[in-house]
Motif scaffolding. Structure first.
Motif, short mmCIF file in Angstrom:
data_model
loop_
_atom_site.label_atom_id
_atom_site.label_comp_id
_atom_site.label_asym_id
_atom_site.label_seq_id
_atom_site.Cartn_x
_atom_site.Cartn_y
_atom_site.Cartn_z
N LYS A 171 0.01 -4.68 -2.16
CA LYS A 171 -0.40 -5.71 -1.44
C LYS A 171 -1.44 -6.66 -2.51
N LYS A 191 7.50 -7.99 -1.44
CA LYS A 191 8.34 -8.16 -0.72
C LYS A 191 9.63 -8.24 -1.39
N GLN A 233 15.49 -1.60 -4.48
CA GLN A 233 14.68 -1.55 -5.63
C GLN A 233 14.73 -2.20 -6.35
N VAL A 289 1.90 -8.85 1.09
CA VAL A 289 2.50 -7.66 0.61
C VAL A 289 4.04 -7.83 -0.20
N HIS A 313 0.53 2.97 -0.05
CA HIS A 313 0.00 1.58 -0.12
C HIS A 313 -0.50 1.48 -1.03
N SER A 361 4.45 7.95 0.70
CA SER A 361 4.50 6.66 0.46
C SER A 361 3.22 6.32 0.57
N HIS A 373 6.63 3.20 -2.83
CA HIS A 373 5.24 2.55 -2.45
C HIS A 373 5.22 0.96 -2.60
N GLN A 374 4.14 0.12 -1.29
CA GLN A 374 4.24 -0.98 -1.20
C GLN A 374 2.93 -1.39 -2.20
N LEU A 377 13.60 -6.01 -5.96
CA LEU A 377 12.12 -6.40 -5.66
C LEU A 377 11.18 -6.42 -7.50
#
Length: 455
Positions: free
Chosen positions: A283, A290, A320, A288, A260, A258, A280-281, A323
């Motif tokens: 920002k 999400k 998913q 953020v 970021h 994972s 992945h995340q 998102l």
């Protein structure tokens, strides 16, 4: 061990000279030396294309050849050369050294004084392109290149493989001309990387490849970087803290890792992907991105400069899929969209009518010109998204659906043919995926490619 070494070498720039090149001449009946009759400029060109041991060997022909060798920029490759021969070549050549590739199995076991003398010689002779690989690698990347590497001030390209990054604590890097840095299966402490980047005022390209432990955090503070590639590496964070000229952030995910991604200041970012929606995340600024009930993307969480986006999505996973529209709203001026569909491990929990409920998405309605859907398996949830693009993308010019080997192209084509594109000028192609032109590190790192994802 050999397999790992071969993999690492495949990511490095190829040797400038083929190791099989040789110097030969077809003699006449009276054994006339025709090669020596050529003008000096042409002979220097010939010498520059020979493996190092053969190029150095031409000095035995005559005093004229010794002069030619000395006046030809050296391309040093230690392949097939014992350490003593490398030392002799460096000592006998006055420079400059155009490139050096050190990948011998002897590197890690050599006497430190000898290795130090090599790098001191390379630094004094204005080495421009340097590839250093620990050819004796076994299980751990424990070997450190000598500190003298950091004194090679004329370097423009530097690639390191299967080693530790040089210790910068006692000697600050002097890479004032460095334009390209590649780190392949190396262990690079975060502090070493972050200490080095600001000291490379001309650095344009950074590649982090196959790293497992360090670096864990990549924070970009660079006014010169244009491209960052993070390829199959266990990196926890990639932050664009202050990257005013960065145009590309290219990622190839590794299963289970994972990462970021944080975009703080990258006002020229144009190309981004593959962003793995499940791993992945993201920002952007303070926000953020999400999935959340009624989440709206505010202007300070939008990157209006982005033109090309690549996403990796499991369309059978509801979290998913939900998102994806939020991500698209973060990039309202997007013109090219790539989607790589990944199979879901569990049965689909996605409502196929989800995309009918998605509201206005600026990039889809007003900007997307090219849409490529890869690895399609003909699943309802995949085709629902494709139809969403077809029905909403008013500026669409080209759409390609690349079908996985396990799926019938005709089936996908028949299911899409009943759907019309809102854009009358759109070209729609459904075809089998051609793996010979698939996404690769070479494509990602090629700055001359306007679209690195184009297949």
């Amino acid at each position: 061990m050999e397999e790992t070494l071969a993999t690492v070498l495949s990511y490095l720039p190829p040797p400038p000279i083929s190791p099989t090149t040789s110097l030969s001449s077809s003699a006449t009946s009276d054994d006339e030396d025709r090669i020596s009759c050529l003008p000096d400029a042409l002979l220097r060109n010939i010498i520059s294309r020979l493996p190092t041991k053969d190029a150095a060997g031409t000095t035995a022909f005559s005093s004229r050849w010794r002069s030619l060798w000395a006046s030809t920029p050296l391309h040093l490759d230690d392949a097939g050369m014992p350490p003593a021969a490398v030392t002799s070549a460096l000592n006998s050549h006055p420079g400059p050294v155009a490139s050096a590739r050190l990948s011998s199995e002897h590197l890690a076991s050599m006497e430190p004084d000898v290795l130090d003398s090599w790098f001191a010689s390379l630094a004094s002779k204005s080495i421009e392109v340097l590839v250093v690989v620990n050819g004796s690698w076994s299980d751990e990347c424990e070997w450190h290149p000598p500190p003298g590497l950091l004194a090679c001030a004329a370097l423009r390209r530097l690639w390191l493989g299967l080693c530790q990054f040089p210790d910068t604590s006692g000697l600050a890097p002097a890479f004032v001309n460095l334009q390209e840095l590649g780190i392949v299966h190396c262990s690079t402490q975060d502090r070493e990387l972050h200490a080095m980047l600001p000291r490379c005022p001309e650095l344009e390209s950074l590649a982090i490849v196959l790293t497992q432990d360090y670096p864990r955090y990549i924070h970009i503070w660079s006014g010169s970087l244009h491209s960052v590639v993070v390829w199959r590496s266990m990196v926890r964070e990639v932050h664009l803290d202050d990257a005013p000229n960065l145009e590309r952030l290219l990622l190839e995910p590794i299963d289970g890792a994972s990462t970021h991604v944080k975009i703080i200041n990258a006002p020229r970012l144009k190309v981004f992907g593959y962003f793995d929606v499940g791993l992945h995340q993201l920002k952007i600024g303070p926000t953020v991105i999400k999935d959340g009930i009624g989440m709206k993307v505010k202007p300070n969480a939008m990157v209006r400069t982005l033109r090309t986006l690549a996403l990796k999505v499991q369309f059978g996973v509801q979290e998913q899929v939900k998102l994806v529209p939020l991500l698209l709203k973060c990039f309202p001026c997007l013109e090219t969209l790539y989607i790589r569909s990944s199979p879901s491990e569990s049965p689909s929990n996605v409502d196929v009518d989800f995309w009918e409920q998605v509201g206005h998405t600026e990039c889809v309605t007003s900007h997307i010109k090219k849409f490529v859907f890869q690895d399609a398996r003909g699943e309802d949830t995949e085709l629902a998204f494709v139809k969403f693009i077809m029905e909403r993308a008013q500026m669409l010019e080209e759409m390609r659906v690349l079908v996985d080997d396990g799926c019938s192209r005709d089936l996908v084509l028949s299911r899409l043919s009943s759907e019309g594109c809102v854009s009358a000028d759109a070209s729609v192609v459904v075809e089998k995926q051609d793996m010979s032109h698939s996404w690769s590190f070479q494509r990602a790192s090629d700055m001359s490619r306007r679209d690195p994802f184009d297949c």
